[in-house]
Design a protein around this motif. Structure first.
Motif, PDB file in Angstrom:
ATOM      1  N   VAL A  15     117.321  -6.728 -34.460  1.00 44.98           N
ATOM      2  CA  VAL A  15     118.423  -6.655 -35.653  1.00 44.98           C
ATOM      3  C   VAL A  15     117.032  -6.838 -36.798  1.00 44.98           C
ATOM      4  O   VAL A  15     116.041  -7.513 -36.773  1.00 44.98           O
ATOM      5  CB  VAL A  15     118.804  -7.694 -36.634  1.00 44.98           C
ATOM      6  N   PRO A  61     120.872  -6.503 -43.201  1.00 43.64           N
ATOM      7  CA  PRO A  61     121.281  -5.850 -42.351  1.00 43.64           C
ATOM      8  C   PRO A  61     121.764  -6.760 -41.102  1.00 43.64           C
ATOM      9  O   PRO A  61     122.721  -6.593 -40.282  1.00 43.64           O
ATOM     10  CB  PRO A  61     119.503  -5.940 -41.342  1.00 43.64           C
ATOM     11  N   PHE A  62     122.153  -7.975 -41.588  1.00 39.56           N
ATOM     12  CA  PHE A  62     123.178  -9.031 -41.189  1.00 39.56           C
ATOM     13  C   PHE A  62     124.575  -9.002 -41.168  1.00 39.56           C
ATOM     14  O   PHE A  62     125.832  -9.106 -40.796  1.00 39.56           O
ATOM     15  CB  PHE A  62     122.487 -10.510 -41.209  1.00 39.56           C
ATOM     16  N   GLU A  64     125.405  -5.512 -41.342  1.00 36.01           N
ATOM     17  CA  GLU A  64     125.764  -4.289 -41.130  1.00 36.01           C
ATOM     18  C   GLU A  64     126.542  -4.424 -39.194  1.00 36.01           C
ATOM     19  O   GLU A  64     125.575  -4.638 -38.666  1.00 36.01           O
ATOM     20  CB  GLU A  64     124.503  -3.653 -40.094  1.00 36.01           C
ATOM     21  N   PHE A  67     124.597  -4.175 -35.872  1.00 34.38           N
ATOM     22  CA  PHE A  67     123.575  -4.677 -35.231  1.00 34.38           C
ATOM     23  C   PHE A  67     124.219  -6.704 -35.590  1.00 34.38           C
ATOM     24  O   PHE A  67     123.580  -7.476 -34.596  1.00 34.38           O
ATOM     25  CB  PHE A  67     122.438  -5.448 -36.225  1.00 34.38           C
ATOM     26  N   ARG A  68     125.848  -6.601 -35.358  1.00 34.63           N
ATOM     27  CA  ARG A  68     126.046  -7.619 -35.359  1.00 34.63           C
ATOM     28  C   ARG A  68     125.609  -8.453 -33.763  1.00 34.63           C
ATOM     29  O   ARG A  68     125.883  -9.518 -33.821  1.00 34.63           O
ATOM     30  CB  ARG A  68     128.208  -7.056 -35.405  1.00 34.63           C
ATOM     31  N   ALA A  70     123.010  -8.327 -32.035  1.00 37.61           N
ATOM     32  CA  ALA A  70     122.140  -7.916 -31.817  1.00 37.61           C
ATOM     33  C   ALA A  70     120.684  -9.691 -32.365  1.00 37.61           C
ATOM     34  O   ALA A  70     122.025 -11.297 -31.886  1.00 37.61           O
ATOM     35  CB  ALA A  70     120.856  -7.780 -32.585  1.00 37.61           C
ATOM     36  N   LEU A  73     115.137 -10.631 -33.429  1.00 39.83           N
ATOM     37  CA  LEU A  73     115.098 -10.410 -35.158  1.00 39.83           C
ATOM     38  C   LEU A  73     113.802 -10.361 -34.909  1.00 39.83           C
ATOM     39  O   LEU A  73     113.036 -10.454 -34.180  1.00 39.83           O
ATOM     40  CB  LEU A  73     114.806 -11.946 -35.767  1.00 39.83           C
ATOM     41  N   GLN A 132     110.553  -2.228 -36.044  1.00 37.70           N
ATOM     42  CA  GLN A 132     111.785  -2.674 -36.801  1.00 37.70           C
ATOM     43  C   GLN A 132     112.316  -0.648 -37.340  1.00 37.70           C
ATOM     44  O   GLN A 132     113.748  -0.409 -37.363  1.00 37.70           O
ATOM     45  CB  GLN A 132     111.090  -2.432 -37.836  1.00 37.70           C
ATOM     46  N   ASP A 136     115.601   0.402 -36.151  1.00 41.85           N
ATOM     47  CA  ASP A 136     116.850   0.903 -37.475  1.00 41.85           C
ATOM     48  C   ASP A 136     117.343   2.304 -37.438  1.00 41.85           C
ATOM     49  O   ASP A 136     118.940   2.218 -37.739  1.00 41.85           O
ATOM     50  CB  ASP A 136     116.050   0.894 -38.316  1.00 41.85           C
ATOM     51  N   PRO A 139     119.821   0.791 -32.904  1.00 40.79           N
ATOM     52  CA  PRO A 139     120.162  -0.106 -32.648  1.00 40.79           C
ATOM     53  C   PRO A 139     121.237  -0.398 -31.535  1.00 40.79           C
ATOM     54  O   PRO A 139     121.262  -1.930 -31.061  1.00 40.79           O
ATOM     55  CB  PRO A 139     121.626  -0.147 -33.972  1.00 40.79           C
TER      56      PRO A 139
END
Length: 201
Positions: A15, A61-62, A64, A67-68, A70, A73, A132, A136, A139
């Protein structure tokens, strides 16, 4: 001398949280520090960056769903600066984060992560930006963080990453959890205590 799990490798999806100087108050706002235990604190990670005063979701992002799940970081420079609150890595860990990769970290934040067995690896800005962007766009892709050999691999790419020498030794040798070390060596602790002249009985 064993007692803690050896952390040599972390795998999971990522994420990306972009931005320099993201401080501990952004990671976990001060009003959530009043908890008696850390249970449930994960849901408040990045709370003020994720919600308005009316509890409406912001673009973060947290929030979305993709990404749950993930566990890795990916951040930029000076992440975790500000206060020394241990609640910051506690919140990230309880949200589901097992490892943080970034350009740089505040020293106390990295130390607090180490106390939880969470590696904090650094790489150059270009490599972090590329990671990153990859996360993105992908994911669900697996990222492999080799703590022992200090590498991060994803897709067809492998980049060199750095782990602080003290952190590297503690994680790879399983010496990061001082409580577990003491529990695993209670006989030696008792013997040392018994030999101290200023302790009675």
């Amino acid at each position: 001398m064993s007692g803690a799990e050896r952390v040599t490798r972390v795998e999971g999806t990522g994420v990306p949280v972009r931005g320099d100087d993201i401080d501990t108050d952004q990671i976990i706002p001060a009003r959530f520090l009043k908890v008696i235990t850390f249970d449930g604190i994960g849901e408040f990670a990045f709370f003020d960056q994720r919600y308005t005063e009316d509890d409406e979701e912001k673009d973060h992002p947290f929030n979305e769903e993709r990404f749950r799940d993930a566990s890795i970081l990916v951040v930029n420079s000076n992440f975790g600066c500000g206060s020394s609150r241990e609640h910051a890595p506690q919140a990230l860990m309880r949200w589901g984060i097992d490892c943080v990769v970034g350009e740089s970290f505040a020293e106390i934040f990295a130390g607090n992560c180490l106390a939880l067995g969470i590696p904090t690896l650094t790489a150059d800005a270009e490599s972090i930006d590329a990671l990153q962007d990859f996360v993105d766009a992908n994911p669900d892709a697996t990222i492999t963080v080799d703590v022992a050999d200090e590498r991060v691999s994803y897709g067809e790419t492998t980049v060199e990453a750095s782990v602080d020498d003290t952190q590297h030794s503690a994680l790879v040798e399983g010496k990061w959890d001082t409580t577990a070390l003491m529990a695993a060596n209670d006989d030696r602790i008792a013997a040392t205590a018994a030999s101290l002249p200023y302790l009675d009985g």
